[in-house]
Enzyme design. Structure first.
Site, PDB file in Angstrom:
ATOM      1  CB  ALA A 112      -0.923   0.005   1.211  1.00  0.00           C
ATOM      2  CG  ASN A 113       1.366   4.471  -2.413  1.00  0.00           C
ATOM      3  OD1 ASN A 113       2.195   3.581  -2.493  1.00  0.00           O
ATOM      4  ND2 ASN A 113       1.175   5.364  -3.339  1.00  0.00           N
TER       5      ASN A 113
END
Ligand code: CTP
Ligand code: CA
Length: 226
Positions: free
Chosen positions: A33-34
């Site tokens: 994820a970011n």
């Protein structure tokens, strides 16, 4: 209360906003994820709504509540986010705020990957579609397309490059150096980059930055005196 056209400058227009991170699965229990809270994107969706636009918010996984009076489409991956944006077209305005994961795992495992004596697995990655660039060059392109550029280095040069390459009308350039505290924080220091030049905004709370962007959009669309 009935708001005047001055207070609802975007009445009759539709807008799409992306917000939050995307999650790219590795296996059923893990993902890439970011860092993104979704605060800025959700604030922009709410500000567009307050200005009278019909808003579709395409949100990755966030802990924020759905804004009231906005159509929210929840997605996980970049591929899902692109599909939700494309099926939300046509629109007059699109603002791409999501921190989309640049890569996904090329071959997601349907079974949990176990630790073995052979040591850690290596993950082959594949590049995700660029949602802003796809919509910026789309046959059904919204009349006004706005993106963000999160940079730790060469902020303005990178923002100009993204403006050009992605077919955007404006890029909100944001310094995300670790010392800045933007990611997950309450404030943003934005430079609005267009073909005409650079507008420096003061450091603003994310909802004030959202209102400022909506004022800029309304002016640009001729809905408001400059
Ligand atoms: N963006 C997108 N889809 C992607 C990657 C980015 O829509 N797959 C959008 C973001 O929502 C943002 C803009 O593109 O509006 C810039 O995102 P950013 O991560 O700064 O740019 P990238 O093109 O991914 O380049 P890099 O991460 O290498 O700087
Ligand atoms: Ca990126």
């Amino acid at each position: 209360a009935i708001l005047s056209p001055k207070e609802r400058p975007l009445a009759g227009l539709s807008a799409i906003v992306t917000s939050g991170p995307t999650h790219e699965p590795i296996d059923p229990v893990r993902y890439i994820a970011n860092r993104s809270s979704g605060r800025q994107g959700h604030a922009i969706a709410a500000a567009l709504r307050d200005a009278g636009a019909a808003v579709t918010l395409v949100s990755g996984p966030v802990t924020l509540p759905d804004p009231i009076g906005v159509t929210v489409r929840h997605v996980e991956t970049a591929a899902d986010m692109l599909a939700a944006v494309e099926t939300s077209l046509p629109a007059d305005i699109a603002v791409f705020v999501a921190a989309v994961a640049d890569w996904r795992v090329a071959a997601e495992s349907t079974r949990k990957i176990k630790k073995t004596a052979e040591g850690p697995p290596s993950l082959a990655l594949a590049e995700n579609p660029d949602i802003l660039a796809t919509i910026g060059h789309h046959a059904d392109r919204p009349g006004l397309v706005v993106g963000f550029a999160a940079e730790t280095d060469d902020l303005l040069a990178n923002a100009r490059r993204k403006l050009e390459k992605k077919g955007a009308d404006a890029i909100l350039a944001n310094d995300v150096s670790p010392e800045g505290g933007v990611m997950g924080g309450a404030e943003n220091t934005i430079r609005l980059v267009t073909a005409e030049g650079v507008e420096e905004w003061p450091t603003l709370a994310k909802d004030a930055a959202a209102e400022r962007l909506v004022e800029w959009i309304a002016t640009r669309l001729g809905r408001r005196a400059a």
